[in-house]
Structures are given as structure tokens and as C-alpha cells.
Scaffold this active site. Structure first.
Site, PDB file in Angstrom:
ATOM      1  N   ASP A   1      36.052  25.692 -19.850  1.00  0.00           N
ATOM      2  CA  ASP A   1      37.287  25.083 -20.334  1.00  0.00           C
ATOM      3  C   ASP A   1      37.516  25.510 -21.781  1.00  0.00           C
ATOM      4  O   ASP A   1      36.806  26.364 -22.317  1.00  0.00           O
ATOM      5  CB  ASP A   1      37.229  23.558 -20.185  1.00  0.00           C
ATOM      6  CG  ASP A   1      36.154  22.924 -21.062  1.00  0.00           C
ATOM      7  OD1 ASP A   1      35.461  23.646 -21.815  1.00  0.00           O
ATOM      8  OD2 ASP A   1      36.000  21.687 -21.001  1.00  0.00           O
TER       9      ASP A   1
ATOM     10  N   LYS B   1      37.634  26.531 -12.630  1.00  0.00           N
ATOM     11  CA  LYS B   1      37.055  25.553 -13.561  1.00  0.00           C
ATOM     12  C   LYS B   1      36.874  24.205 -12.884  1.00  0.00           C
ATOM     13  O   LYS B   1      35.802  23.591 -12.969  1.00  0.00           O
ATOM     14  CB  LYS B   1      37.958  25.396 -14.786  1.00  0.00           C
ATOM     15  CG  LYS B   1      37.429  24.398 -15.816  1.00  0.00           C
ATOM     16  CD  LYS B   1      38.475  24.061 -16.862  1.00  0.00           C
ATOM     17  CE  LYS B   1      39.525  23.129 -16.294  1.00  0.00           C
ATOM     18  NZ  LYS B   1      40.495  22.659 -17.304  1.00  0.00           N
TER      19      LYS B   1
END
Length: 209
Positions: free
Chosen positions: A149, A131
Site C-alpha cells: 500500500d 493488495k
């Protein structure tokens, strides 16, 4: 999900905000490696924290000339002063990452496939996962990656694409979700990095980097 994204894009004020943010990313892409390291640091600091606090910490480090030149204690103290709850560990990550700073931009641009660059970041920068590596690449102008996320996961759940929130996101799962998002992005004629801003706005009411 495609219909939701298109409705958001139809809002002229929001579309202008997104376009402005994308222009900022593309502007950073043309800047030097020090600016790229600043963005890398920002992504290290926002992990398990917030965009706002991450930027406050980066600004404080730059103001004190500690981002590239402060010793470990100076970096720790700066992060503590700003209220970062993981000041000690993040300071260690920042100092460790400095060895990459002089050639960071050159290294990333040396990859023909930006997905390979992302994997290199996740493997070589302590504190960056999939991420955070995607977040960094998007912020320096590479729009063909998804930043998966909790807000993006919530969007996937809201639209019935996921039935429940995963306890963890492995590499395999990350790529699976990214593939789903890429299909949606193609269907609405957007880059992943652009669509991410609309989806993030949908959950937060903000268009942040």
C-alpha cells in the site's frame, strides 16, 4: 531497510504488539468460513478508506445481522450510517461476494500455493485487487504475502529502493516489489506478513490488522 526493521524489532513493546497481532491472524486461520468472510468484507471496506472505518462498518453489519443476511439496501444504509464514502459500490461488492462465503475457507485452503490463491481472489472477487487479496490472506494467517500500500511504497522510497511513487501498481510491478520485500524479510529472518507490520508502524505509529 533491513537495519530499520531490526531496530524496530528491538523495541520490546513494539515487538510484543506485533507478536500479538500475528497471533490473532493465526487464531482466525483456525476459525470457520463465516469469520473468513468477515475478514474478506473488512478488506473490501478498507480499500481507499481506513482500517478504523473498515472495522466500524464490519462491526455494524454484524450487529445488524446484515453481513450475510441483509439485503442490498440494508448493507448500503449500514455503510452510509458509518460514513463510508463508497457505501453504494462497497455494498454491491459485499453482496456479490456472499456466494463465496459458504466455501471460502475450503477454497483458499485447497490451493497448494498461496500465491495462486491470491490470484484467484483478485480474479474472482469484485473489489479485491492484489493488495486487498494479500491483505485478506495475511489477516487469515498466511504470512508469505506482501501488502503493498502507500505506506509500504513510502518505506521503499525512504530507503532509496524506489526513486518515485508509481502512478499505478500493475501485477508485474506488484510482484517485483514483493520480491524486493521478500529479500529484505529473509535477511532479517521474518515472514513478509510480520515485516509489513513493522514497516506500517514506521509510517503510522500503529499496528493494525
Amino acid at each position: 531497510m533491513a537495519d530499520s526493521v531490526l531496530r524496530l524489532r528491538d523495541d520490546p513493546e513494539l515487538r510484543s504488539m506485533v507478536e500479538k497481532r500475528i497471533a490473532e491472524f493465526l487464531e482466525v486461520k483456525e476459525m470457520g468460513t463465516e469469520k473468513w468472510f468477515e475478514e474478506l468484507t473488512y478488506c473490501l471496506l478498507t480499500a481507499y478508506s481506513s482500517a478504523r472505518l473498515g472495522q466500524l462498518c464490519v462491526d455494524a453489519l454484524c450487529d445488524r445481522d446484515a453481513l450475510l443476511h441483509g439485503d442490498l439496501d440494508q448493507v448500503k444504509e449500514t455503510l452510509r450510517t458509518q460514513g463510508h464514502r463508497f457505501a453504494e459500490k462497497r455494498a454491491e461488492y459485499i453482496v456479490m461476494a456472499r456466494e463465496l462465503a459458504p466455501t471460502l475457507k475450503e477454497t483458499i485452503q485447497g490451493f497448494q500455493d498461496i500465491k495462486a490463491a491470491r490470484e484467484w481472489l483478485a480474479m474472482n472477487v469484485k473489489g479485491l485487487g492484489w493488495k486487498e487479496s494479500s491483505h485478506f490472506l495475511r489477516n487469515v494467517g498466511y504470512l508469505d504475502v506482501a501488502i503493498i500500500d502507500r505506506h509500504i511504497i513510502s518505506n521503499l522510497m525512504d530507503h532509496g529502493i524506489l526513486e518515485e511513487r508509481p502512478k499505478s501498481i500493475t501485477k508485474r510491478r506488484y510482484l517485483e516489489y514483493e520480491g524486493i520485500l521478500a529479500e529484505v524479510a529473509r535477511s532479517v529472518g521474518m515472514a513478509l506478513g510480520e515485516m509489513d507490520l513493522y514497516l506500517w508502524y514506521r509510517k503510522t505509529g500503529k499496528v493494525l490488522k
